[in-house]
Scaffold this motif. Structure first.
Motif, PDB file in Angstrom:
ATOM      1  N   HIS A   1      30.645 -47.960  38.534  1.00 59.66           N
ATOM      2  CA  HIS A   1      30.921 -47.742  39.967  1.00 59.66           C
ATOM      3  C   HIS A   1      31.350 -49.044  40.658  1.00 59.66           C
ATOM      4  CE1 HIS A   1      29.595 -43.524  40.381  1.00 59.66           C
ATOM      5  NE2 HIS A   1      28.768 -43.818  39.397  1.00 59.66           N
TER       6      HIS A   1
ATOM      7  N   ASP B   1      33.268 -43.239  35.227  1.00 59.44           N
ATOM      8  CA  ASP B   1      32.963 -43.838  36.526  1.00 59.44           C
ATOM      9  C   ASP B   1      33.035 -45.354  36.451  1.00 59.44           C
ATOM     10  OD1 ASP B   1      32.788 -41.420  37.765  1.00 59.44           O
ATOM     11  OD2 ASP B   1      30.609 -41.405  37.970  1.00 59.44           O
TER      12      ASP B   1
ATOM     13  N   ASP C   1      34.027 -46.681  41.821  1.00 63.59           N
ATOM     14  CA  ASP C   1      33.249 -45.781  42.676  1.00 63.59           C
ATOM     15  C   ASP C   1      34.119 -44.775  43.413  1.00 63.59           C
ATOM     16  OD1 ASP C   1      30.585 -45.099  43.766  1.00 63.59           O
ATOM     17  OD2 ASP C   1      31.519 -45.649  45.682  1.00 63.59           O
ATOM     18  N   ARG C   2      35.401 -45.059  43.516  1.00 65.80           N
ATOM     19  CA  ARG C   2      36.296 -44.099  44.161  1.00 65.80           C
ATOM     20  C   ARG C   2      37.680 -44.204  43.546  1.00 65.80           C
ATOM     21  NH1 ARG C   2      35.280 -47.978  48.401  1.00 65.80           N
ATOM     22  NH2 ARG C   2      37.163 -49.050  49.111  1.00 65.80           N
TER      23      ARG C   2
ATOM     24  N   HIS D   1      34.448 -39.963  39.555  1.00 68.12           N
ATOM     25  CA  HIS D   1      34.756 -40.861  40.674  1.00 68.12           C
ATOM     26  C   HIS D   1      36.106 -41.556  40.494  1.00 68.12           C
ATOM     27  CE1 HIS D   1      30.920 -41.294  43.112  1.00 68.12           C
ATOM     28  NE2 HIS D   1      30.550 -40.494  42.127  1.00 68.12           N
TER      29      HIS D   1
ATOM     30  N   ARG E   1      27.567 -37.889  42.628  1.00 70.23           N
ATOM     31  CA  ARG E   1      28.387 -36.879  43.292  1.00 70.23           C
ATOM     32  C   ARG E   1      28.410 -35.618  42.432  1.00 70.23           C
ATOM     33  NH1 ARG E   1      34.390 -38.616  43.960  1.00 70.23           N
ATOM     34  NH2 ARG E   1      33.408 -40.168  45.324  1.00 70.23           N
TER      35      ARG E   1
END
Length: 383
Positions: free
Chosen positions: A10, A49, A52-53, A86, A190
């Motif tokens: 992440h 992952d 994180d995004r 992610h 998530r």
């Protein structure tokens, strides 16, 4: 063969408004990389992952680039990476076919998958089967298979493709990012789906010698000792304070015998919950004042400017909870706000803040004197 299994880095994660990139870099550079040398690791697995995004900050991308370069180019260790829920599969797998020549194997976009990957040790070949996270609809469209309706059938179809040509007698390592039924989740994860079931059966991984999983942030086995979650790089919520973070060292022997060892990481700043009375917390010695902390006060009386006072001792206090006060201040107001005078509003406030101790006669006389002075100066009232 000796494999280091890690997951859920992440990179670029924000924790209460602050980027954790420096904390992540500390663990990766000061502990993860030295671990590869000290343990004579033959291959590294990162089970999803990475970021994180889907659009990570530049600092996170630079950190992954640095770690991947050191693992593959400087240490000469093959590095297997899959995308998680992610990640952006397309961004992560950019240049993946070219990077394979540098021992960096990235599995992201479905139409760019090129497994299985084969490594050799003194006992023969070991196949690495990479199954990146993909929504069931994406897998269904990719294969044109309308029987794919959930995460389990999607993963099963993906594993079937990625395992093609691998004989049952060949030792194998499966890398997947999924939620195995029965796993223990954390509040920083998530969900993989909205509605429906996102869980898969551990039986999917029975054909493989070892399965390296990502998604759940707590280190744990899933169904058998050879199917494991490594857990996340750091604690990413206060719900994870009891979890120990690290990586799994996996030894695969001649006949597919697997042994695992959990190697813990020590963060530069830990994530802790400190519970107690305000005075006790402030007076107690604590050598780790720079940790990320949540303070849970047991006091029933209000602490004026509590966060500011706590930050003098704990500069990185991120949250303050007062459960005893909350339980006593939930009564509904017994007056109409629009028809109340300023003095009535103050008396209601004082009662809510000190439910067990009404104003003394001296305090009431002082307050009444202040109101008379204020109202005399303002005429008909303050509001």
């Amino acid at each position: 063969m000796r494999i280091l299994h890690s997951a859920d880095w992440h990179l670029g994660k924000m924790f209460y408004g602050e980027y954790l990139t420096e904390e992540q870099a500390y663990v990766l550079i000061e502990q993860f990389l030295p671990m590869l040398k000290e343990e004579n690791v033959d291959a590294v697995v990162l089970a999803g992952d990475v970021y994180d995004r889907s659009l990570p900050p530049a600092g996170a991308v630079e950190l992954f680039d640095e770690i991947a370069t050191k693992v593959t180019a400087e240490l000469g260790v093959p590095f297997f990476v899959i995308s998680g829920n992610h990640d952006s599969a397309s961004r992560l797998s950019f240049g993946s076919r070219l990077l394979e020549k540098q021992n960096l194997y990235i599995a992201g976009e479905l139409d760019k998958l090129s497994g299985p990957y084969i490594l050799e040790d003194t006992y023969g070949p070991i196949a690495f089967i990479a199954a990146p996270f993909a929504e069931p609809a994406s897998v269904r469209n990719h294969f044109g298979d309308h029987s794919i309706r959930d995460h389990e059938t999607a993963l099963a179809r993906l594993l079937q493709q990625q395992s093609r040509g691998v004989e049952q007698t060949v030792r194998s390592v499966c890398i997947a990012h999924t939620f195995v039924a029965g796993g223990m989740g954390s509040d920083s994860e998530r969900p993989l789906s909205i509605g429906g079931s996102d869980a898969v059966d551990a039986a999917l991984f029975a054909p493989y010698t070892y399965t390296a999983l990502g998604h759940l942030h707590g280190p744990q086995q899933a169904g058998s000792p050879s199917i494991r979650y490594a857990g996340s790089l750091l604690k990413y919520s206060f719900g994870e304070v009891r979890q120990k973070k690290g990586a799994v060292l996996v030894d695969i022997g001649k006949s597919g015998l697997v042994s695992t060892t959990f190697l813990p990481f020590e963060p530069r700043h830990d994530v802790r919950i400190i519970e107690g009375f305000f005075d006790d917390i402030m007076n107690k010695d604590d050598v780790r004042r720079d940790d990320f902390v949540l303070i849970r006060l047991l006091d029933t009386d209000p602490i004026l400017d509590g966060m500011a006072k706590l930050r003098k001792k704990y500069p990185q206090v991120l949250a303050l909870e007062t459960p005893n006060r909350q339980s006593k201040s939930g009564s509904a107001r017994s007056f109409d706000l629009r028809k109340s005078t300023e003095q009535q509003l103050f008396e209601s406030f004082a009662s809510a803040m000190q439910p067990d101790r009404p104003l003394t006669e001296a305090e009431r006389a002082c307050v009444n004197g202040l109101w008379r002075k204020l109202l005399t100066g303002e005429g008909e009232g303050l509001l």
